[in-house]
Design an enzyme around this catalytic site. Structure first.
Site, PDB file in Angstrom:
ATOM      1  N   ASN A 114     -29.303  76.491  41.446  1.00  0.00           N
ATOM      2  CA  ASN A 114     -29.767  75.120  41.338  1.00  0.00           C
ATOM      3  C   ASN A 114     -29.665  74.393  42.499  1.00  0.00           C
ATOM      4  OD1 ASN A 114     -26.828  75.608  40.983  1.00  0.00           O
ATOM      5  ND2 ASN A 114     -26.691  73.457  39.897  1.00  0.00           N
ATOM      6  N   GLY A 187     -21.562  79.846  38.980  1.00  0.00           N
ATOM      7  CA  GLY A 187     -22.601  79.999  38.072  1.00  0.00           C
ATOM      8  C   GLY A 187     -21.952  79.703  36.494  1.00  0.00           C
ATOM      9  N   SER A 188     -22.468  80.290  35.519  1.00  0.00           N
ATOM     10  CA  SER A 188     -22.095  80.186  34.190  1.00  0.00           C
ATOM     11  C   SER A 188     -20.908  80.751  33.908  1.00  0.00           C
ATOM     12  CB  SER A 188     -23.332  80.535  33.369  1.00  0.00           C
ATOM     13  OG  SER A 188     -23.360  81.999  33.411  1.00  0.00           O
ATOM     14  N   GLU A 209     -16.248  78.854  39.969  1.00  0.00           N
ATOM     15  CA  GLU A 209     -16.888  77.534  40.106  1.00  0.00           C
ATOM     16  C   GLU A 209     -17.922  77.636  38.789  1.00  0.00           C
ATOM     17  OE1 GLU A 209     -16.563  74.851  41.764  1.00  0.00           O
ATOM     18  OE2 GLU A 209     -14.702  75.586  43.153  1.00  0.00           O
ATOM     19  N   CYS A 243     -24.635  71.078  38.204  1.00  0.00           N
ATOM     20  CA  CYS A 243     -23.269  71.367  37.436  1.00  0.00           C
ATOM     21  C   CYS A 243     -22.424  69.929  36.988  1.00  0.00           C
ATOM     22  CB  CYS A 243     -22.608  72.572  38.090  1.00  0.00           C
ATOM     23  SG  CYS A 243     -22.071  72.058  39.686  1.00  0.00           S
ATOM     24  N   GLU A 333     -24.004  73.095  27.652  1.00  0.00           N
ATOM     25  CA  GLU A 333     -24.370  72.687  28.739  1.00  0.00           C
ATOM     26  C   GLU A 333     -25.983  72.492  28.658  1.00  0.00           C
ATOM     27  OE1 GLU A 333     -23.530  74.846  32.351  1.00  0.00           O
ATOM     28  OE2 GLU A 333     -23.862  73.350  33.685  1.00  0.00           O
TER      29      GLU A 333
HETATM   30  P1  NAD Z   1     -25.706  82.673  36.261  1.00  0.00           P
HETATM   31  O1  NAD Z   1     -24.084  82.594  35.868  1.00  0.00           O
HETATM   32  O2  NAD Z   1     -26.629  83.023  35.237  1.00  0.00           O
HETATM   33  O3  NAD Z   1     -25.897  83.376  37.610  1.00  0.00           O
HETATM   34  C1  NAD Z   1     -24.954  82.921  38.825  1.00  0.00           C
HETATM   35  C2  NAD Z   1     -25.199  84.355  39.603  1.00  0.00           C
HETATM   36  O4  NAD Z   1     -24.580  85.267  38.845  1.00  0.00           O
HETATM   37  C3  NAD Z   1     -26.636  84.796  39.954  1.00  0.00           C
HETATM   38  O5  NAD Z   1     -26.768  85.143  41.577  1.00  0.00           O
HETATM   39  C4  NAD Z   1     -26.662  85.989  39.258  1.00  0.00           C
HETATM   40  O6  NAD Z   1     -27.461  87.148  39.752  1.00  0.00           O
HETATM   41  C5  NAD Z   1     -25.395  86.385  38.881  1.00  0.00           C
HETATM   42  N1  NAD Z   1     -25.150  87.365  37.903  1.00  0.00           N
HETATM   43  C6  NAD Z   1     -25.651  87.366  36.621  1.00  0.00           C
HETATM   44  N2  NAD Z   1     -24.931  88.265  35.852  1.00  0.00           N
HETATM   45  C7  NAD Z   1     -23.911  88.847  36.607  1.00  0.00           C
HETATM   46  C8  NAD Z   1     -23.000  89.753  36.206  1.00  0.00           C
HETATM   47  N3  NAD Z   1     -23.205  90.327  34.965  1.00  0.00           N
HETATM   48  N4  NAD Z   1     -22.318  90.262  37.087  1.00  0.00           N
HETATM   49  C9  NAD Z   1     -22.218  89.480  38.319  1.00  0.00           C
HETATM   50  N5  NAD Z   1     -23.009  88.647  38.683  1.00  0.00           N
HETATM   51  C10 NAD Z   1     -24.201  88.259  37.784  1.00  0.00           C
HETATM   52  O7  NAD Z   1     -25.866  81.004  36.608  1.00  0.00           O
HETATM   53  P2  NAD Z   1     -27.175  80.217  37.074  1.00  0.00           P
HETATM   54  O8  NAD Z   1     -27.958  80.308  36.028  1.00  0.00           O
HETATM   55  O9  NAD Z   1     -27.439  80.680  38.239  1.00  0.00           O
HETATM   56  O10 NAD Z   1     -26.548  78.850  37.288  1.00  0.00           O
HETATM   57  C11 NAD Z   1     -26.348  77.944  36.267  1.00  0.00           C
HETATM   58  C12 NAD Z   1     -24.587  77.712  35.996  1.00  0.00           C
HETATM   59  O11 NAD Z   1     -23.941  77.539  36.935  1.00  0.00           O
HETATM   60  C13 NAD Z   1     -24.552  76.648  35.005  1.00  0.00           C
HETATM   61  O12 NAD Z   1     -23.566  76.943  33.977  1.00  0.00           O
HETATM   62  C14 NAD Z   1     -23.794  75.600  36.102  1.00  0.00           C
HETATM   63  O13 NAD Z   1     -22.790  74.643  35.378  1.00  0.00           O
HETATM   64  C15 NAD Z   1     -22.933  76.641  36.755  1.00  0.00           C
HETATM   65  N6  NAD Z   1     -23.043  76.031  38.248  1.00  0.00           N
HETATM   66  C16 NAD Z   1     -21.668  75.565  38.698  1.00  0.00           C
HETATM   67  C17 NAD Z   1     -21.605  75.009  39.930  1.00  0.00           C
HETATM   68  C18 NAD Z   1     -20.077  74.453  40.264  1.00  0.00           C
HETATM   69  O14 NAD Z   1     -19.872  74.269  41.484  1.00  0.00           O
HETATM   70  N7  NAD Z   1     -19.060  74.778  39.406  1.00  0.00           N
HETATM   71  C19 NAD Z   1     -22.606  74.718  40.754  1.00  0.00           C
HETATM   72  C20 NAD Z   1     -23.674  75.066  40.206  1.00  0.00           C
HETATM   73  C21 NAD Z   1     -24.190  75.928  39.004  1.00  0.00           C
END
Ligand code: NAD
Length: 457
Positions: A114, A187-188, A209, A243, A333
């Site tokens: 994002n 990420g999520s 995060e 996020c 979310e």
């Molecule tokens: P995601 O968790 O789907 O993916 C994030 C990363 O994790 C990607 O690089 C992906 O390839 C990797 N990934 C996927 N499956 C994995 C696994 N099994 N093991 C290890 N890595 C894996 O998240 P997204 O869709 O890219 O981002 C959206 C989410 O991120 C939302 O929930 C949002 O709130 C959160 N987010 C948090 C922050 C923060 O600063 N706290 C910032 C941005 C986004």
């Protein structure tokens, strides 16, 4: 290099102790800054390609965040790397006590799509400044930015020091299965839990995060016009794919109509009559996420927006009227340009809504009533927040940025990033010019003197 080979090469490189040198770290960051500055237009082009971000938004929320962070680290790394004194315990007399920062070693960073530039590089800068090696795995969905990141990192660093590994979740899993000294994940929450489990196998410390459902309360004392303007900015920046964006509004019933009218006015002020034509309004990252967002709108009462165009991944800023707690849009979310508007009357109603979710990453409250403000800040647990605005907690790097509970573990930004990627060794330096005999056997009747001494401390 294959993943395992690269991992081993970074282990060997860290063991060579090259990254212990502060000059080496600072020069690496200077090189990175120069290359990013040289590629500034490519950064904007990649973000436009991935998310339809305009240059203004890309500068403010991605490019400049990284340049500012680099400037600060180039200036401060030497200072932050010094041992710090803490006061000594009288029981250790004579002695001095110090904390020595040392790098963890080999760091893995996994980032989302994002804010694909900023969320990949901000932790990387902290990790490099603290003297670690880094493998960065950016998101597979922000393809243009991830490829650009690879080019930039390859030009700035030897791969034994810092390297980008492109790929999907499977590649990420291959990486997390290896033994790291630190894992930093953005990420999520669902993926965050998997990473935590993998890390636990090696007792690897982590920063997670994550995200959550961020409440945004509008009290009856709020200044309506500026509140509406700030909500529109924060919610529809990056088309809601932020996020820390407000996820849903809880607005006092007495001002709901006024607020909704003003939000509609502000949407027009920001993006004009035909929002789809506005150069300032971004797009949804990909088809699957677009479909998920449309499912959230389906069957709901729409106050404004709702129109969309799959071909260009456009979804209009959409306000939903009083969705129920068990509706699709109030389940998880949202992470898109959909804003539920829910009215409340009592503080108990606020408690019941907000506490029906896991602890959020951000929480916001618009109010002119300082008692209500205090109540809000102290009553709820959340990663960080703002009174009378939203998102802007992110801008001040003296405030550590991170979640709590389901929204994350640990924090970073500015000096806090340096601390995140450093282990602080606690060391006592004792003097030998005097050696008080009190702790040594034979203890005979020393206990009564020790108790007397302790009671005075
Ligand atoms: P995601 O968790 O789907 O993916 C994030 C990363 O994790 C990607 O690089 C992906 O390839 C990797 N990934 C996927 N499956 C994995 C696994 N099994 N093991 C290890 N890595 C894996 O998240 P997204 O869709 O890219 O981002 C959206 C989410 O991120 C939302 O929930 C949002 O709130 C959160 N987010 C948090 C922050 C923060 O600063 N706290 C910032 C941005 C986004």
């Amino acid at each position: 290099m294959q993943i395992k080979e690269l991992h081993q090469a970074q282990i060997n490189f860290f063991k060579s102790r090259t990254t212990i040198g502060i000059k080496y770290r600072v020069e690496s960051l200077q090189r990175l800054k120069k290359i990013i500055e040289k590629r500034e237009q490519d950064v904007y082009a990649a973000l436009e390609n991935d998310l339809g971000k305009c240059e203004f938004e890309a500068f403010l929320t991605e490019y400049n965040v990284i340049i500012a962070e680099l400037k600060k680290f180039i200036y401060r790394t030497k200072k932050w790397s010094q041992p710090t004194k803490v006061s000594s315990s009288i029981l250790n007399f004579p002695s001095k006590a110090r904390r020595y920062p040392e790098p963890y070693g080999n760091v893995l960073i996994i980032s989302p799509w994002n804010y694909p530039f900023q969320l990949a590089l901000a932790p990387l800068i902290g990790a490099v400044a603290a003297g670690n090696t880094v493998v960065l795995k950016p998101s597979e969905f922000s393809t243009a930015t991830s490829s650009l990141l690879k080019e930039i990192i390859e030009e700035a660093f030897d791969q034994e020091h810092v390297s980008v590994q492109l790929g999907d979740a499977q590649v990420a899993q291959e990486l997390t299965a290896l033994s790291w000294d630190y894992i930093f994940f953005t990420g999520s929450p669902g993926v965050g839990k998997k990473i935590y489990q993998e890390a636990a196998k090696h007792l690897t410390p982590v920063t997670l995060e994550l995200g959550g459902k961020n409440p945004c309360v509008v009290h009856e004392s709020a200044a309506i016009k500026v509140t509406a303007k700030r909500i529109v900015w924060a919610k529809f920046l990056n088309a809601g794919q932020t996020c820390i964006a407000p996820d849903y509004l809880l607005v006092h019933h007495s001002i709901k109509e006024q607020l909704v009218t003003e939000i509609k006015n502000q949407l027009q002020e920001f993006f004009g009559e035909d929002i789809k034509k506005s150069p300032d309004y971004p797009r949804i990252i990909r088809d699957a996420h677009f479909d998920l967002l449309l499912e959230m709108i389906a069957g709901e009462s729409i106050l404004t927006g709702g129109n969309h165009d799959k071909a260009s991944l456009y979804i209009a800023p959409t306000l939903i009227n009083e969705p129920s707690r068990d509706s699709k849009v109030m389940e998880n979310e949202i992470f898109g340009p959909i804003l539920p508007v829910i009215s409340y009357t009592t503080e108990q109603e606020l408690e019941s809504w907000i506490e029906s979710y896991e602890k959020p990453l951000g929480a916001y409250c618009f109010t002119g009533d300082s008692k209500f403000e205090d109540w809000f800040v102290q009553r709820f647990s959340f990663g960080g927040g703002v009174i009378n605005d939203s998102i802007v907690q992110f801008i001040n790097d003296r405030l550590p940025f991170g979640g709590v509970g389901n929204s994350g573990i640990g924090s970073y930004h500015g000096k806090h990033s340096f601390e995140t990627f450093s282990h602080y060794k606690s060391v006592v330096h004792r003097g030998t010019w005097i050696d008080l005999p009190v702790k040594y056997a034979p203890y005979s009747n020393k206990l009564k003197w020790v108790k007397k001494l302790m009671s005075k401390l």
